[in-house]
Design an enzyme around this catalytic site. Structure first.
Site, short mmCIF file in Angstrom:
data_model
loop_
_atom_site.label_atom_id
_atom_site.label_comp_id
_atom_site.label_asym_id
_atom_site.label_seq_id
_atom_site.Cartn_x
_atom_site.Cartn_y
_atom_site.Cartn_z
N ARG A 52 0.85 -1.20 0.00
CA ARG A 52 0.00 0.00 0.00
C ARG A 52 0.88 1.24 0.00
O ARG A 52 0.64 2.20 -0.71
CB ARG A 52 -0.95 0.02 1.21
CG ARG A 52 -1.59 1.39 1.38
CD ARG A 52 -2.83 1.44 2.26
NE ARG A 52 -2.84 0.57 3.40
CZ ARG A 52 -2.16 0.79 4.54
NH1 ARG A 52 -1.41 1.87 4.68
NH2 ARG A 52 -2.23 -0.07 5.53
N TYR A 104 -15.18 17.53 -15.61
CA TYR A 104 -15.62 16.13 -15.68
C TYR A 104 -16.73 15.89 -14.64
O TYR A 104 -16.62 16.33 -13.49
CB TYR A 104 -14.41 15.23 -15.39
CG TYR A 104 -14.75 13.78 -15.30
CD1 TYR A 104 -15.12 13.05 -16.42
CD2 TYR A 104 -14.71 13.12 -14.07
CE1 TYR A 104 -15.44 11.72 -16.33
CE2 TYR A 104 -15.03 11.77 -13.98
CZ TYR A 104 -15.40 11.08 -15.11
OH TYR A 104 -15.72 9.76 -15.01
N ASP A 176 -6.40 18.93 -14.52
CA ASP A 176 -6.78 17.63 -15.05
C ASP A 176 -6.31 17.57 -16.50
O ASP A 176 -6.83 18.27 -17.36
CB ASP A 176 -8.31 17.48 -14.96
CG ASP A 176 -8.77 16.06 -15.32
OD1 ASP A 176 -8.05 15.37 -16.07
OD2 ASP A 176 -9.87 15.67 -14.87
N LYS A 201 -7.65 6.43 -19.45
CA LYS A 201 -7.87 7.00 -20.78
C LYS A 201 -6.61 6.87 -21.64
O LYS A 201 -6.14 5.77 -21.84
CB LYS A 201 -8.36 8.44 -20.63
CG LYS A 201 -9.40 8.63 -19.51
CD LYS A 201 -10.73 7.92 -19.78
CE LYS A 201 -11.63 7.85 -18.54
NZ LYS A 201 -11.93 9.12 -17.89
#
Ligand SMILES: *Cc1c(COP(=O)(O)O)cnc(C)c1O
Length: 389
Positions: A52, A104, A176, A201
């Site tokens: 982690r 978004y 972004d 993406k």
């Protein structure tokens, strides 16, 4: 087109992780799935102790993106949204955040719902409206979110100009960069403090990973965010990092083909009798064209358009396409088509959605890298059918 040097990017992307294996000389970086790592001895830690917190495969991918974005610290997260959420860890109840009205849909939902619960104060603003933006900045926000080009209308903001204004009032700027990827735009070089992506993406590019990455300009801010990423447990998996690193290698090459196809699709759609308007920054009459030329190394491969005949025509268009797949997401090698009001932006309330210009007849496409003749033939057929009674 000035900002990015696409050739250097091509080499760095291909070379990411190559020849880093010290044990066997594996040319391609191996995938480390182990959740935990042994200590050398009592209180003698190695570089990694628990996945982690840190993982060798994830670290390579994080460094590769940090290098491409020319930043200091890269943090790989489980999804694009968890990268956005990570940035929210910097905020306290008294802090003000400014977000674009057409960001978004998932980001819009996250910021508005956290603000409703009183976690911070929020102003939603049209960042192309100079007065509205100046008024928002006068209230001394802690954080300003930018998204350029915006989703789904491809609106542009001048990242360098807006960042300067934000820094004057002491605000952090997070961009972004999902729609372009570091192959076409590098916001940190334009002054931004944080850049983030949904690697789902273009960066992964094959529609088989959901992931995110965030890069900071300054080391210290990066370390603070990396601490939070471990604390709240949103770091990305080793397997996803491996796949995304593999996808990254062809990013610049894919982007070239995506863009070439998108340019032709845009030209085909412009003036088509079934279409009211096409939103594509490559057009000289697009309001953001000059900004795109200044800060991007290309116009990208996303575009949207309004179909004549409203939502009924949109339905007929979708029903008559065979190559384009009706699906969420973007940036994969395959062409996708999307209806923002009922899909990506369904999380927005109708009034806010219409205010942002996302009408019921709006269609967004992610132009893939198939043969351009096949892409155009599919669109031609679908659009023709969309206008039939
Ligand atoms: C998809 C997307 C996100 C969210 O990323 P996920 O990987 O789906 O969590 C954020 N911003 C933009 C512009 C996106 O397209």
């Amino acid at each position: 087109m000035s900002n990015a040097n696409i050739n250097n990017i091509t080499t760095s992307a291909v070379r990411a992780g190559i020849n880093t294996d010290k044990h066997h000389g594996a040319v391609v970086a191996p995938i480390h799935l182990s959740s935990t790592y042994s200590l050398k001895g009592f209180n003698e830690k190695r570089e990694f102790d628990y996945s982690r917190t840190g993982n060798p495969t994830r670290a390579l991918f994080a460094q590769a993106i940090a290098d491409l974005e020319q930043g200091s610290v890269g943090i790989v997260t489980s999804t694009g949204m968890s990268s956005v959420h990570l940035i929210c860890q910097l905020l306290s109840v008294e802090d003000l955040v400014v977000i674009p009205h057409d960001c978004y849909g998932g980001s819009f939902r996250l910021f508005t719902h956290l603000a409703k619960r009183g976690l911070f104060k929020l102003i939603v603003v049209d960042q192309n409206d100079q007065n509205a933006l100046a008024q928002a900045l006068a209230q001394k926000p802690k954080l300003v979110l930018l998204e350029s080009p915006s989703n789904p209308l491809l609106r542009l903001v001048d990242i360098e100009e807006v960042t300067k204004a934000c820094h004057k009032v002491g605000a952090l700027v997070a961009v972004d960069n999902t729609f372009l990827s570091p192959a076409l735009q590098q916001p940190l070089t334009l002054g931004a403090d944080i850049v983030f992506h949904s690697t789902t993406k273009y960066i992964n590019g094959h529609s088989d990973v959901v992931g995110g990455v965030l890069v900071t300009k300054e080391q210290e801010l990066g370390e603070e965010l990396a601490w939070w990423a471990n604390c709240i447990g949103i770091t990305g998996s080793a397997f996803d990092s491996f796949l995304a690193l593999r996808g990254l290698k062809t990013l610049p090459v894919r982007i070239k083909q995506h863009q070439k196809n998108a340019e032709q699709v845009a030209a085909f759609l412009k003036g088509h009798p079934a279409i009211d308007a096409v939103y594509y920054p490559g057009f000289e009459d697009h309001p953001g064209h000059d900004i795109a030329k200044k800060q991007q190394a290309g116009f990208g491969a996303m575009l949207s358009f309004d179909v004549k005949g409203g939502v009924e025509a949109v339905k007929k268009l979708f029903a008559n396409l065979t190559l384009f797949t009706l699906a969420q997401s973007l940036g994969g090698v395959e062409s996708l088509i999307n209806h923002p009001p009922t899909m990506t932006h369904a999380g927005m309330e109708e009034a806010a959605r219409l205010e942002a210009g996302i009408t019921d007849s709006l269609v967004r496409i992610s132009v893939g890298i198939e043969d351009i003749a096949d892409i155009l033939a599919d669109l031609a057929h679908g659009l023709e059918q969309s206008q039939k009674a």
